[in-house]
Write a protein that holds these residues in place. Structure first.
Motif, PDB file in Angstrom:
ATOM      1  N   ASN A  58       0.807  -1.218   0.000  1.00  0.00           N
ATOM      2  CA  ASN A  58       0.000   0.000   0.000  1.00  0.00           C
ATOM      3  C   ASN A  58       0.839   1.267   0.000  1.00  0.00           C
ATOM      4  O   ASN A  58       0.329   2.359  -0.197  1.00  0.00           O
ATOM      5  CB  ASN A  58      -0.925   0.026   1.224  1.00  0.00           C
ATOM      6  CG  ASN A  58      -2.210  -0.692   0.969  1.00  0.00           C
ATOM      7  OD1 ASN A  58      -2.694  -0.728  -0.150  1.00  0.00           O
ATOM      8  ND2 ASN A  58      -2.756  -1.294   2.003  1.00  0.00           N
ATOM      9  N   ARG A  59       2.122   1.138   0.240  1.00  0.00           N
ATOM     10  CA  ARG A  59       2.974   2.314   0.349  1.00  0.00           C
ATOM     11  C   ARG A  59       3.502   2.827  -0.983  1.00  0.00           C
ATOM     12  O   ARG A  59       4.057   3.911  -1.039  1.00  0.00           O
ATOM     13  CB  ARG A  59       4.149   2.012   1.261  1.00  0.00           C
ATOM     14  CG  ARG A  59       3.719   1.767   2.678  1.00  0.00           C
ATOM     15  CD  ARG A  59       4.897   1.553   3.551  1.00  0.00           C
ATOM     16  NE  ARG A  59       4.453   1.256   4.902  1.00  0.00           N
ATOM     17  CZ  ARG A  59       5.273   1.147   5.908  1.00  0.00           C
ATOM     18  NH1 ARG A  59       6.562   1.305   5.732  1.00  0.00           N
ATOM     19  NH2 ARG A  59       4.815   0.880   7.101  1.00  0.00           N
ATOM     20  N   TYR A  60       3.362   2.049  -2.044  1.00  0.00           N
ATOM     21  CA  TYR A  60       3.945   2.417  -3.336  1.00  0.00           C
ATOM     22  C   TYR A  60       2.894   2.281  -4.424  1.00  0.00           C
ATOM     23  O   TYR A  60       2.288   1.226  -4.580  1.00  0.00           O
ATOM     24  CB  TYR A  60       5.146   1.519  -3.656  1.00  0.00           C
ATOM     25  CG  TYR A  60       6.165   1.518  -2.545  1.00  0.00           C
ATOM     26  CD1 TYR A  60       7.071   2.564  -2.431  1.00  0.00           C
ATOM     27  CD2 TYR A  60       6.190   0.506  -1.599  1.00  0.00           C
ATOM     28  CE1 TYR A  60       7.991   2.589  -1.395  1.00  0.00           C
ATOM     29  CE2 TYR A  60       7.112   0.520  -0.559  1.00  0.00           C
ATOM     30  CZ  TYR A  60       8.010   1.573  -0.464  1.00  0.00           C
ATOM     31  OH  TYR A  60       8.909   1.595   0.553  1.00  0.00           O
ATOM     32  N   ARG A  61       2.708   3.351  -5.174  1.00  0.00           N
ATOM     33  CA  ARG A  61       1.712   3.358  -6.235  1.00  0.00           C
ATOM     34  C   ARG A  61       2.285   4.024  -7.491  1.00  0.00           C
ATOM     35  O   ARG A  61       3.131   4.925  -7.419  1.00  0.00           O
ATOM     36  CB  ARG A  61       0.459   4.126  -5.803  1.00  0.00           C
ATOM     37  CG  ARG A  61      -0.376   3.392  -4.750  1.00  0.00           C
ATOM     38  CD  ARG A  61      -1.080   2.239  -5.408  1.00  0.00           C
ATOM     39  NE  ARG A  61      -1.990   1.535  -4.565  1.00  0.00           N
ATOM     40  CZ  ARG A  61      -1.717   0.403  -3.922  1.00  0.00           C
ATOM     41  NH1 ARG A  61      -0.506  -0.099  -3.963  1.00  0.00           N
ATOM     42  NH2 ARG A  61      -2.630  -0.221  -3.238  1.00  0.00           N
ATOM     43  N   VAL A  62       1.760   3.586  -8.637  1.00  0.00           N
ATOM     44  CA  VAL A  62       2.152   4.121  -9.935  1.00  0.00           C
ATOM     45  C   VAL A  62       0.913   4.744 -10.567  1.00  0.00           C
ATOM     46  O   VAL A  62      -0.158   4.119 -10.596  1.00  0.00           O
ATOM     47  CB  VAL A  62       2.733   3.007 -10.833  1.00  0.00           C
ATOM     48  CG1 VAL A  62       2.998   3.512 -12.239  1.00  0.00           C
ATOM     49  CG2 VAL A  62       4.016   2.443 -10.212  1.00  0.00           C
ATOM     50  N   LEU A  63       1.058   5.972 -11.071  1.00  0.00           N
ATOM     51  CA  LEU A  63      -0.033   6.640 -11.781  1.00  0.00           C
ATOM     52  C   LEU A  63      -0.063   6.129 -13.213  1.00  0.00           C
ATOM     53  O   LEU A  63       0.980   6.071 -13.877  1.00  0.00           O
ATOM     54  CB  LEU A  63       0.177   8.157 -11.784  1.00  0.00           C
ATOM     55  CG  LEU A  63      -0.895   8.962 -12.530  1.00  0.00           C
ATOM     56  CD1 LEU A  63      -2.217   8.938 -11.764  1.00  0.00           C
ATOM     57  CD2 LEU A  63      -0.427  10.388 -12.763  1.00  0.00           C
ATOM     58  N   VAL A  64      -1.257   5.763 -13.676  1.00  0.00           N
ATOM     59  CA  VAL A  64      -1.429   5.217 -15.012  1.00  0.00           C
ATOM     60  C   VAL A  64      -2.468   6.046 -15.762  1.00  0.00           C
ATOM     61  O   VAL A  64      -3.476   6.467 -15.187  1.00  0.00           O
ATOM     62  CB  VAL A  64      -1.878   3.738 -14.940  1.00  0.00           C
ATOM     63  CG1 VAL A  64      -2.133   3.169 -16.321  1.00  0.00           C
ATOM     64  CG2 VAL A  64      -0.854   2.905 -14.192  1.00  0.00           C
ATOM     65  N   PHE A  65      -2.205   6.251 -17.043  1.00  0.00           N
ATOM     66  CA  PHE A  65      -3.133   6.952 -17.928  1.00  0.00           C
ATOM     67  C   PHE A  65      -3.148   6.197 -19.247  1.00  0.00           C
ATOM     68  O   PHE A  65      -2.088   6.029 -19.873  1.00  0.00           O
ATOM     69  CB  PHE A  65      -2.675   8.399 -18.140  1.00  0.00           C
ATOM     70  CG  PHE A  65      -3.507   9.167 -19.125  1.00  0.00           C
ATOM     71  CD1 PHE A  65      -4.727   9.713 -18.757  1.00  0.00           C
ATOM     72  CD2 PHE A  65      -3.068   9.348 -20.424  1.00  0.00           C
ATOM     73  CE1 PHE A  65      -5.488  10.428 -19.667  1.00  0.00           C
ATOM     74  CE2 PHE A  65      -3.824  10.068 -21.342  1.00  0.00           C
ATOM     75  CZ  PHE A  65      -5.037  10.601 -20.960  1.00  0.00           C
ATOM     76  N   GLY A  66      -4.313   5.726 -19.659  1.00  0.00           N
ATOM     77  CA  GLY A  66      -4.409   4.996 -20.922  1.00  0.00           C
ATOM     78  C   GLY A  66      -3.485   3.785 -20.994  1.00  0.00           C
ATOM     79  O   GLY A  66      -2.942   3.474 -22.049  1.00  0.00           O
ATOM     80  N   GLY A  67      -3.264   3.132 -19.867  1.00  0.00           N
ATOM     81  CA  GLY A  67      -2.405   1.959 -19.828  1.00  0.00           C
ATOM     82  C   GLY A  67      -0.929   2.263 -19.689  1.00  0.00           C
ATOM     83  O   GLY A  67      -0.121   1.356 -19.523  1.00  0.00           O
ATOM     84  N   ASP A  95       6.138  12.809 -21.365  1.00  0.00           N
ATOM     85  CA  ASP A  95       5.004  13.027 -22.270  1.00  0.00           C
ATOM     86  C   ASP A  95       3.664  12.974 -21.543  1.00  0.00           C
ATOM     87  O   ASP A  95       2.621  12.851 -22.182  1.00  0.00           O
ATOM     88  CB  ASP A  95       5.027  11.973 -23.391  1.00  0.00           C
ATOM     89  CG  ASP A  95       6.280  12.082 -24.246  1.00  0.00           C
ATOM     90  OD1 ASP A  95       6.734  13.218 -24.504  1.00  0.00           O
ATOM     91  OD2 ASP A  95       6.830  11.025 -24.630  1.00  0.00           O
ATOM     92  N   ALA A  96       3.692  13.064 -20.229  1.00  0.00           N
ATOM     93  CA  ALA A  96       2.456  13.006 -19.443  1.00  0.00           C
ATOM     94  C   ALA A  96       1.529  14.151 -19.843  1.00  0.00           C
ATOM     95  O   ALA A  96       1.977  15.282 -20.044  1.00  0.00           O
ATOM     96  CB  ALA A  96       2.776  13.085 -17.958  1.00  0.00           C
ATOM     97  N   PRO A  97       0.224  13.866 -19.958  1.00  0.00           N
ATOM     98  CA  PRO A  97      -0.713  14.932 -20.343  1.00  0.00           C
ATOM     99  C   PRO A  97      -0.892  15.958 -19.227  1.00  0.00           C
ATOM    100  O   PRO A  97      -0.669  15.667 -18.048  1.00  0.00           O
ATOM    101  CB  PRO A  97      -2.019  14.178 -20.596  1.00  0.00           C
ATOM    102  CG  PRO A  97      -1.906  12.915 -19.827  1.00  0.00           C
ATOM    103  CD  PRO A  97      -0.444  12.577 -19.790  1.00  0.00           C
ATOM    104  N   ARG A  98      -1.292  17.124 -19.617  1.00  0.00           N
ATOM    105  CA  ARG A  98      -1.604  18.180 -18.665  1.00  0.00           C
ATOM    106  C   ARG A  98      -2.650  17.648 -17.687  1.00  0.00           C
ATOM    107  O   ARG A  98      -3.595  16.980 -18.072  1.00  0.00           O
ATOM    108  CB  ARG A  98      -2.135  19.400 -19.413  1.00  0.00           C
ATOM    109  CG  ARG A  98      -2.397  20.586 -18.552  1.00  0.00           C
ATOM    110  CD  ARG A  98      -2.642  21.828 -19.418  1.00  0.00           C
ATOM    111  NE  ARG A  98      -3.186  22.901 -18.646  1.00  0.00           N
ATOM    112  CZ  ARG A  98      -2.485  23.685 -17.844  1.00  0.00           C
ATOM    113  NH1 ARG A  98      -1.201  23.494 -17.711  1.00  0.00           N
ATOM    114  NH2 ARG A  98      -3.062  24.671 -17.172  1.00  0.00           N
TER     115      ARG A  98
END
Length: 178
Positions: A58-67, A95-98
């Motif tokens: 639970n201490r580590y997470r990754v942000l995902v957008f469109g896979g 290249d992360a979106p705004r």
């Protein structure tokens, strides 16, 4: 054009993330705002990553957008309080979106308050990291203090801003997009 907040999600850290997280952490835009801005050696990162995977997921997470993975957040308990957590986060994908920073912050705070049982989340940011300080302000963090650090890459002390947000402050706020 900004992405919509509901297009983002947080997922647990996975074995396949090892190289990506090291690449992000060693990139100039991320590294320049870290308390230890030196490059992370492969063996050092492998040790840290193995410990991260073996510990509380639970201490580590990754942000995902469109896979696609875009960013990372980690949480550490503060002392023995049980309900105060410190976080570290960054968008690593150039290249992360705004809106990615706001999405990461919002989802991470939701996770901290609902999954980790946090009463308070605290953060520290280098005083010259205007982007992070603006994000924290939009999320509802309040400045609680200052301190100085001497980073290994510099012999001069640098200012660090200390911030916090409580569960009640977060639940009553509405976070606008970037």
């Amino acid at each position: 054009m900004a992405a919509k907040p509901d297009q983002f999600s947080l997922r647990p850290l996975l074995e396949v993330d090892e190289g990506l997280i090291r690449t992000w952490r060693n990139s100039d835009p991320v590294r320049m705002h870290m308390f230890s801005p030196e490059l992370i050696a492969a063996k050092e990162h492998q040790r840290w990553f193995a410990n991260a995977l073996a510990g509380d997921s639970n201490r580590y997470r990754v942000l995902v957008f469109g896979g696609s993975p875009l960013g990372f957040v980690s949480f550490s308990p503060v002392a023995d309080t049980g309900d105060t957590w410190s976080w570290g986060l960054y968008i690593g994908n150039p290249d992360a979106p705004r809106g990615s920073g706001s999405a990461l912050g919002s989802l991470a705070l939701d996770h901290a308050f609902s999954e980790l049982g946090a009463r308070t989340v605290v953060s520290e940011a280098m005083a010259d990291n205007k982007g992070a300080l603006a994000l924290y302000s939009r999320l509802g963090f309040v400045r609680t203090g200052m301190r100085q650090v001497t980073r290994r890459s510099s012999s001069d002390p640098e200012d660090v801003v200390i911030l916090a947000i409580s569960r009640s402050e977060w639940s009553s706020s509405e976070t606008p997009p970037d």
